[in-house]
Scaffold this motif. Sequence first.
Motif, PDB file in Angstrom:
ATOM      1  N   UNK A   1     -70.938   6.574  39.613  1.00  0.00           N
ATOM      2  CA  UNK A   1     -69.957   7.115  38.716  1.00  0.00           C
ATOM      3  C   UNK A   1     -70.146   8.707  38.895  1.00  0.00           C
ATOM      4  N   UNK A   2     -68.918   9.330  39.108  1.00  0.00           N
ATOM      5  CA  UNK A   2     -68.896  10.681  39.314  1.00  0.00           C
ATOM      6  C   UNK A   2     -67.989  11.380  38.245  1.00  0.00           C
TER       7      UNK A   2
ATOM      8  N   UNK B   1     -75.163   6.479  37.521  1.00  0.00           N
ATOM      9  CA  UNK B   1     -74.467   7.624  36.828  1.00  0.00           C
ATOM     10  C   UNK B   1     -75.495   8.762  36.933  1.00  0.00           C
ATOM     11  N   UNK B   2     -75.152   9.979  37.426  1.00  0.00           N
ATOM     12  CA  UNK B   2     -73.972  10.292  37.687  1.00  0.00           C
ATOM     13  C   UNK B   2     -74.171  11.112  38.961  1.00  0.00           C
ATOM     14  N   UNK B   3     -73.012  11.180  39.878  1.00  0.00           N
ATOM     15  CA  UNK B   3     -72.661  12.318  40.780  1.00  0.00           C
ATOM     16  C   UNK B   3     -71.575  13.058  40.054  1.00  0.00           C
ATOM     17  N   UNK B   4     -71.075  13.841  41.138  1.00  0.00           N
ATOM     18  CA  UNK B   4     -69.986  15.002  40.739  1.00  0.00           C
ATOM     19  C   UNK B   4     -70.458  16.295  40.506  1.00  0.00           C
ATOM     20  N   UNK B   5     -69.682  16.826  39.734  1.00  0.00           N
ATOM     21  CA  UNK B   5     -69.803  18.430  39.245  1.00  0.00           C
ATOM     22  C   UNK B   5     -69.404  18.885  40.912  1.00  0.00           C
TER      23      UNK B   5
ATOM     24  N   UNK C   1     -66.799   6.567  42.110  1.00  0.00           N
ATOM     25  CA  UNK C   1     -66.032   5.981  40.786  1.00  0.00           C
ATOM     26  C   UNK C   1     -65.637   7.237  39.781  1.00  0.00           C
ATOM     27  N   UNK C   2     -64.557   7.686  40.161  1.00  0.00           N
ATOM     28  CA  UNK C   2     -64.039   9.162  39.187  1.00  0.00           C
ATOM     29  C   UNK C   2     -63.960   8.556  37.741  1.00  0.00           C
ATOM     30  N   UNK C   3     -64.763   9.319  36.796  1.00  0.00           N
ATOM     31  CA  UNK C   3     -64.683   8.981  35.350  1.00  0.00           C
ATOM     32  C   UNK C   3     -63.951  10.109  34.717  1.00  0.00           C
ATOM     33  N   UNK C   4     -62.824   9.846  34.089  1.00  0.00           N
ATOM     34  CA  UNK C   4     -62.011  10.672  33.512  1.00  0.00           C
ATOM     35  C   UNK C   4     -62.630  10.862  31.993  1.00  0.00           C
ATOM     36  N   UNK C   5     -63.092  12.084  31.614  1.00  0.00           N
ATOM     37  CA  UNK C   5     -63.676  12.500  30.239  1.00  0.00           C
ATOM     38  C   UNK C   5     -62.440  13.098  29.255  1.00  0.00           C
ATOM     39  N   UNK C   6     -62.650  13.025  28.020  1.00  0.00           N
ATOM     40  CA  UNK C   6     -61.898  13.390  26.966  1.00  0.00           C
ATOM     41  C   UNK C   6     -61.476  14.743  27.253  1.00  0.00           C
ATOM     42  N   UNK C   7     -60.520  15.140  26.613  1.00  0.00           N
ATOM     43  CA  UNK C   7     -60.017  16.672  27.075  1.00  0.00           C
ATOM     44  C   UNK C   7     -60.914  17.786  26.439  1.00  0.00           C
TER      45      UNK C   7
ATOM     46  N   UNK D   1     -65.540  18.335  32.935  1.00  0.00           N
ATOM     47  CA  UNK D   1     -64.774  17.590  33.851  1.00  0.00           C
ATOM     48  C   UNK D   1     -63.335  17.849  33.482  1.00  0.00           C
ATOM     49  N   UNK D   2     -62.661  18.206  34.531  1.00  0.00           N
ATOM     50  CA  UNK D   2     -61.541  18.872  34.785  1.00  0.00           C
ATOM     51  C   UNK D   2     -60.417  17.558  34.854  1.00  0.00           C
ATOM     52  N   UNK D   3     -60.958  16.396  34.951  1.00  0.00           N
ATOM     53  CA  UNK D   3     -60.428  15.123  35.042  1.00  0.00           C
ATOM     54  C   UNK D   3     -60.231  14.581  33.660  1.00  0.00           C
TER      55      UNK D   3
END
Length: 284
Positions: free
Chosen positions: A100-101, A64-68, A139-145, A152-154
Motif C-alpha cells: 500500500x502506498x 502498509x506502507x510505502x509512498x511519501x 497499490x495507490x491509496x487515495x486518502x480523504x481530502x 496524501x495529494x491523491x
Amino acid sequence: MTAPARFSLNQQTVRQWSLPELAAGCAAAGVRRVGLWRGPVREYGAEAAARLVRDAGLTVSSLCRGGFLTAADPAGRAAALADNRAAVEEAATLGTGTLVLVAGGLPPGSRDLPGARERVADALAELGPYAAGCGVRLAIEPLHPMYASDRCVVSTLRQALDLAERFPADQVGVVVDTYHLWWDDTVAGQLVRAGEGGRIAAFQLADWVTPLPEGVLLGRGQLGDGCVDLRWFHERAGAAGYRGPEEVEIFQPGLWARDGAAVLAEVLDRYERYVLGIPAVTGK
C-alpha cells in the motif's frame, strides 16, 4: 472457529497486540488473513515475521506502507525511492503481493498539487518494474481530502486511477478504502473503471463517525457506528470483479484500550452484519 473466508484483520485495528499476539489471536478466532505494518514488522524482523504468520496458518493480505513520494529535492527523492525499494523487499519476504502506498503531502511552502502528483508518477515509473520483478504490486491509496496537504495529494479514486493507468496493471493498482471514499459521488463509476482495468489491489473497511477527534488521524469508526454504507461498497467492489481480501483497518484509541480478543470478536460480528448483511445471532 472459522472467520469469513475473505475477512482480513489489519494490524492497526488491534494495535495493542504484539506480532506474536496477533498471530495467536487470529489463529484462535479462525482468521486466516492479516494486513501488516512496516514498523512492527521491521522491529520483529521481516523474515521472522514471515515465519511467525506462516506457522500460524496466516497469509498477509497487504503491507502498509510505502509512498511519501512528493519530495521536490534530489536528496529527498533518492531517500524516498530507497525506502520504497526496501518496502517492496519486505512485502516480498512476507509473501504478500500488495504494498500500500500513501502518496505524500505537499513539500513545505508548496501549493502545487498537480506538480506533486507528477512527482508521484515519476517515482512509480522507477518503482513499478522493480516491484513487479519481486512479485509485488504497488497499490495507490487515495486518502480523504483533509489529508491532502500533509499526507496524501491523491484524494479520489479517479486521481488514483489516473496515476495507476499510466503503468501496467501488474505493476500499479489502487486501494479502495471506505473511510476515505464514502463521500465521493463519482466512486460508483470509478469502481467500475477500476474493475474493468483489473486495478483493485486492496479493499479496506472502516466507518466514518463525527465529530472527528482532534488531529483526525485516529478517528475511524467501528464498523456500523457511522454513516458509511459498508455493504454497498462490498457489493459494488464485488460487481467490479474484486474477489480478494476485505481488510478491516480501524485507527481508534478506544479499541486499542480494550482486550484484543474482544475487539476482534466484535469486529467479526460487525463485519458479518454490516458488510456481508448476515443478521446478528440472538439468544446467546
